[in-house]
Design a protein around this motif. Structure first.
Motif, mmCIF file in Angstrom:
data_model
loop_
_atom_site.group_PDB
_atom_site.id
_atom_site.type_symbol
_atom_site.label_atom_id
_atom_site.label_comp_id
_atom_site.label_asym_id
_atom_site.label_seq_id
_atom_site.Cartn_x
_atom_site.Cartn_y
_atom_site.Cartn_z
ATOM 1 N N GLY A 83 -4.994 0.452 8.588
ATOM 2 C CA GLY A 83 -5.651 0.350 7.288
ATOM 3 C C GLY A 83 -6.711 1.413 7.094
ATOM 4 N N VAL A 84 -7.549 1.601 8.107
ATOM 5 C CA VAL A 84 -8.608 2.600 8.004
ATOM 6 C C VAL A 84 -8.009 4.007 7.840
ATOM 7 C CG1 VAL A 84 -10.485 3.728 9.268
ATOM 8 C CG2 VAL A 84 -10.327 1.233 9.228
ATOM 9 N N ALA A 85 -6.923 4.289 8.565
ATOM 10 C CA ALA A 85 -6.284 5.606 8.454
ATOM 11 C C ALA A 85 -5.770 5.852 7.037
ATOM 12 C CB ALA A 85 -5.142 5.714 9.462
ATOM 13 N N LEU A 86 -5.197 4.816 6.416
ATOM 14 C CA LEU A 86 -4.746 4.963 5.038
ATOM 15 C C LEU A 86 -5.927 5.204 4.113
ATOM 16 C CD1 LEU A 86 -2.009 2.178 4.926
ATOM 17 C CD2 LEU A 86 -1.621 4.618 4.518
ATOM 18 N N GLY A 87 -7.031 4.496 4.363
ATOM 19 C CA GLY A 87 -8.221 4.696 3.545
ATOM 20 C C GLY A 87 -8.765 6.112 3.651
ATOM 21 N N HIS A 116 -8.790 -4.497 2.571
ATOM 22 C CA HIS A 116 -10.183 -4.422 2.999
ATOM 23 C C HIS A 116 -10.369 -3.301 4.032
ATOM 24 C CE1 HIS A 116 -13.793 -7.348 2.946
ATOM 25 N NE2 HIS A 116 -14.219 -6.111 3.103
ATOM 26 N N SER A 117 -9.406 -3.132 4.915
ATOM 27 C CA SER A 117 -9.475 -2.061 5.911
ATOM 28 C C SER A 117 -9.373 -0.694 5.244
ATOM 29 C CB SER A 117 -8.355 -2.231 6.945
ATOM 30 O OG SER A 117 -8.439 -3.496 7.582
ATOM 31 N N VAL A 118 -8.542 -0.592 4.211
ATOM 32 C CA VAL A 118 -8.456 0.653 3.453
ATOM 33 C C VAL A 118 -9.810 0.963 2.818
ATOM 34 C CG1 VAL A 118 -7.437 1.733 1.402
ATOM 35 C CG2 VAL A 118 -5.977 0.530 3.049
ATOM 36 N N ASP A 287 -16.989 -14.273 2.848
ATOM 37 C CA ASP A 287 -15.949 -14.393 3.867
ATOM 38 C C ASP A 287 -14.818 -13.402 3.655
ATOM 39 O OD1 ASP A 287 -15.744 -16.191 1.565
ATOM 40 O OD2 ASP A 287 -13.816 -16.773 2.376
ATOM 41 N N GLY A 288 -14.810 -12.720 2.536
ATOM 42 C CA GLY A 288 -13.771 -11.734 2.250
ATOM 43 C C GLY A 288 -13.955 -11.170 0.861
ATOM 44 N N GLY A 289 -12.888 -10.625 0.308
ATOM 45 C CA GLY A 289 -12.989 -9.949 -0.981
ATOM 46 C C GLY A 289 -12.521 -10.747 -2.164
ATOM 47 N N ARG A 290 -12.397 -12.065 -2.032
ATOM 48 C CA ARG A 290 -11.894 -12.877 -3.148
ATOM 49 C C ARG A 290 -12.765 -12.701 -4.397
ATOM 50 N NH1 ARG A 290 -11.538 -17.309 -0.641
ATOM 51 N NH2 ARG A 290 -9.279 -17.349 -0.350
ATOM 52 N N TYR A 333 -9.230 -10.556 6.677
ATOM 53 C CA TYR A 333 -10.152 -9.513 7.123
ATOM 54 C C TYR A 333 -11.192 -10.046 8.111
ATOM 55 C CZ TYR A 333 -13.666 -5.776 6.810
ATOM 56 O OH TYR A 333 -14.564 -4.780 7.093
ATOM 57 N N ALA A 334 -11.807 -11.182 7.803
ATOM 58 C CA ALA A 334 -12.838 -11.717 8.709
ATOM 59 C C ALA A 334 -12.287 -11.963 10.109
ATOM 60 C CB ALA A 334 -13.450 -12.992 8.121
#
Length: 839
Positions: A83-87, A116-118, A287-290, A333-334
């Motif tokens: 995910g981070v690599a795509l971001g 979230h990782s992106v 707790d996340g991106g909701r 993500y958490a």
């Protein structure tokens, strides 16, 4: 126009490992051989994807990612790294200026963690993911349909409506780009409300057909925007004619002969242990991106992750070599970040894997060439808007895990989760150790909620308020000592039962014990001091082991306050800990003091707060607290408070954290203020307690000459050295025991209410403590005493004699005694048995 950019090949250690771990066996070969389904395209595809069969009438096959961390347990470093690599690819594509204006949107449920990782890879970008969990007071900022999914409707519920209203690039992240329909539906819906010039679509794999690829180009020209595509690999799925019908027939044939769970498992798997691990999740981090997740949230989470991972590592069983961190549906993500931090904490000695539960129904086949080897089935446990249904955990059974850390949000920490067929029980049938970690569900503050007062007063302390030492307890109350609040007992009872007043709007006249009654109190204290010390020690040790290493004790005033002081003293005596201790008001039917909760949240981590009470009766306050905290989360958006009360005695079997479940005499129940720091019960009346005030109480300074509060505390704490070894053994036994509440007390009260013609459980007060309160504060009708009850009831019998109340012995009573308040009381009325009440 569109632009297509592939991420560079990701060469992490497990990127090409298949679901089964059999080198050289593609985890899609089973489906390919039987249905003729195949993948064509980049060489990396078969390392990234396997195949399985859906239990879905709309599509036969399922592309199963080996690096997403959904269905296939994978190294969290690999999952997060992709995910981070795509971001970072998106960041390079947009440039610094456009990246600073970008917003990232992920898709529920599969891509919430990936998205979230992106966003992390981009750096400063805020993140939002779609959701299938509606929140009543959060307005929709949009929604769309995912036509091929088993659960099609997506909601967009940002706390800040401006999150999607900017004109910077919108980055849309999904795990796979199969037809483009979902992205088209999303962009079309959002572009009508919030038009912008640039979109970036991100996916692990692009599996569109050439025709579908052309549709995206046409759509970009139609809306006059640029649409870029960033993926790790691309290709197409070869689907022969009739594949849907053949797939459905294959699923039906295999499910007809399958048993749950499918896949390898011992013939008679031993039941593993299930324990909680307290994360101490930072209370101001969602707790996340909701509802949105900002760069500031990310910084606070990064700071807290090492300590949370250390707590998980400490809770793992000795010798664990393979551990799974299991997330929960949209909560990806958490648990991913916790798993990644745990992986870094334990090092190479422990193989940490990560995956999540899911709504997706998939066939499981125990074959190395099939991506879903095993399936665990359990009921939904988060009260979903679309009703109850099955949920699944894939490739967990038979995975060789020594421990599973199941991570859920607090909205899903329900009785259904802990039922005999719930997720922890299903996991424990196949894994020796199950740890349950609960992340507080973030609930946005309603826009209509009143603003919090700018400043709440500091706690009241002795000797100015109460006879306790200033460091023993801080009272989150306001001092109403100069207000006349007392009313005759009979007058109060008539007003309460007629509906003309609430019991918390006035105070009973303080009972002044006779010399004979005081003698009984001292005799009871001498007899029970060691027993009390054991219970205090045991419940404190359980709190320290299961709830927090440095808990914040919050007593429910007033019965909980002496217990909280004693627990604080035990922590000092046994562990050298100086624990904060406060007392707050909770009122049946009105809830807990919300301003006190706000003060606590401003000064402490809500996850560290442990509510303390003296004992349970039928469990009314236990239920009241849980309901009040749910309401507080909805109105204030402050999460993390745990509704589980710690009590000295739990005769009603209503809680998990207790010192004993015996119904015995706790001498602090024998008296009113003179054993509780000279503080009255709490008062909640509109003309005295405003919206920004703490609940009230009185300090009876005039009773100082007869105050027994210090005597009670000192008599019990003096026995601490004598009971240390016993407490250690008792706490060990309790920690390993099944302490699941049975609520048998509530059932007994309902039965008694009907048998005695009362028809109101609020007038039935079970247990020695509650019966004593009835005799001291209410109009008693009669006392039910268990046949053979001994000295624990001497004071009750004396009070009954003084007030002319009959004591009826009852065989097989689940409590030592039960006090019955006079039903339908008016002065001069007769009771349910037709006899006049004697006062």
């Amino acid at each position: 126009m569109t632009e297509r950019a592939h991420a560079e090949g990701h060469a992490d250690k497990d990127a090409g490992e298949h679901a089964d771990g059999h080198a050289g066996v593609w985890s899609g070969s089973w489906v390919a051989e039987r249905l003729g389904v195949g993948l064509t395209g980049d060489e990396a595809l078969t390392g990234l994807l396997g195949l399985a069969l859906r239990r879905n009438p709309k599509r036969a096959h399922l592309l199963v990612s080996n690096v997403l961390g959904k269905h296939v347990p994978q190294s969290p470093a690999v999952v997060y790294g992709h995910g981070v690599a795509l971001g970072r690819r998106v960041r390079d594509l947009l440039g610094a200026e456009e990246t600073a204006r970008a917003v990232v949107l992920g898709y529920a449920e599969t891509a919430t963690g990936l998205g979230h990782s992106v966003a992390d890879g981009l750096g400063p970008a805020p993140y939002l993911h779609s959701t299938r969990r509606p929140v009543a007071h959060v307005p929709r900022a949009g929604g769309f349909e995912e036509s091929h999914s088993h659960a099609t409707s997506h909601l967009l519920l940002p706390e800040d409506p401006a999150l999607l209203a900017g004109d910077g690039p919108l980055v849309l992240v999904d795990d796979e780009f199969s037809t483009g329909n979902t992205v088209l539906n999303t962009v079309r819906a959002l572009h009508e409300r919030y038009p912008r010039k640039r979109y970036v679509v991100v996916a692990l794999v692009d599996m569109r057909s050439p025709a579908d690829a052309g549709r995206l180009d046409d759509f970009a020209r139609e809306i006059g925007a640029r649409v870029d595509l960033v993926t790790t690999a691309s290709g197409t799925v070869r689907l022969p004619p009739g594949v849907l019908e053949k797939g459905q027939e294959l699923v039906a044939r295999h499910e007809a002969t399958a048993t749950e769970p499918t896949g390898p498992a011992p013939a008679a798997p031993p039941a593993g242990s299930v324990e909680r691990v307290r994360l101490r999740w930072p209370h101001d981090v969602p707790d996340g991106g909701r509802h949105g997740f900002t760069a500031a949230h990310r910084a606070r989470l990064e700071a807290a992750l090492p300590a949370m991972a250390a707590r998980i590592a400490e809770a793992l069983p000795a010798g664990a070599r393979r551990v799974l961190v299991l997330g929960f549906e949209e909560l990806m993500y958490a648990p991913l970040r916790l798993a990644h931090a745990l992986e870094q904490t334990v090092g190479a000695d422990v193989d940490v894997r990560y995956s999540t539960t899911t709504r997706s129904p998939v066939l499981a086949v125990d074959d190395p060439g099939y991506a879903i080897r095993t399936r665990l089935v359990f009921p939904a446990h988060d009260d979903p808007a679309d009703g109850p249904g099955e949920r699944y955990a894939y490739n967990v059974a038979g995975g060789g895990f020594d421990a599973v850390v199941a991570v859920v949000d607090s909205a899903a920490d329900t009785p259904a989760l802990h039922a005999p067929d719930g997720l922890p029980a299903r996991l424990a049938a196949h894994v020796p150790h199950v740890l349950l970690a609960v992340v507080p569900s973030y609930v946005p503050r309603p826009p209509h909620a009143t603003e919090r007062p700018s400043m709440l007063p500091e706690p009241l302390r002795g000797p100015d308020f109460s006879s306790y030492a200033s460091d023993e307890v801080g009272w989150l109350l306001q001092d109403l000592s100069d207000v006349t609040l007392e009313a005759p007992t009979e007058e109060r009872e008539e007003a309460i039962q007629s509906g003309g007043a609430h019991y918390a709007e006035s105070l009973p006249v303080e009972y002044q014990p006779s010399e004979q009654y005081q003698d009984l109190f001292h005799a009871a204290l001498e007899t029970s001091a060691a027993r009390l010390a054991r219970a205090v020690g045991a419940v404190t040790e359980i709190v320290l082991a299961e709830r927090s290493l440095r808990p914040v004790l919050v007593s429910l005033a007033r019965a909980g306050t002496p217990v909280g002081v004693l627990m604080r003293r035990w922590a000092q005596f046994r562990h050298g800990l100086d624990l904060p201790h406060y007392a707050v008001s909770i009122v049946r039917g009105r809830g807990i003091d919300a301003n006190a909760l706000r003060w606590l949240a401003d000064h402490h981590d809500p996850a560290d707060v442990v509510f303390v009470d003296g004992w349970t009766g039928k469990g009314a306050i236990t239920r009241e607290l849980a309901a009040a905290l749910r309401a507080f989360e909805a109105t204030d958006g402050i999460t993390g408070f745990d509704p589980e009360i710690a009590v000295l005695a739990d005769p009603g079997s209503c809680v998990r954290t207790y010192g004993t479940r015996d119904d015995f005499l706790i001498p602090s129940a024998c008296l009113n203020s003179t054993v509780s720091g000279l503080i009255s019960r709490t008062v909640l009346r509109a003309d005295l307690v405003g919206p920004h005030d703490f609940h009230g109480a009185k300090f009876y300074r005039e009773l100082a000459a007869v105050d027994l509060s210090p005597d009670f505390l000192d008599a019990v704490s003096a026995r601490f050295p004598d009971v240390t070894d016993t407490v250690d053994a008792q706490a060990k036994d309790l920690l390993s025991a099944d302490r699941t509440p049975t609520w048998e007390g509530w059932a007994a009260v309902e039965r008694i209410s009907e048998e005695y013609g009362i028809h109101d459980v609020n007038l039935v007060k079970p247990g020695v403590g509650e019966t004593t309160r009835v005799m001291l504060r209410r109009v008693p009708w009669k006392v039910l005493a268990r046949t053979g009850a001994g000295a624990d009831l001497d004071h009750v019998r004396l009070l009954a004699e003084q007030r002319g109340v009959p004591v009826e012995e009852v065989a097989d009573l689940p409590y030592t005694c039960v006090g019955l308040i006079h039903p339908q009381y008016t002065r001069g009325a007769t009771g349910a048995d037709g006899k006049a009440v004697t006062l």
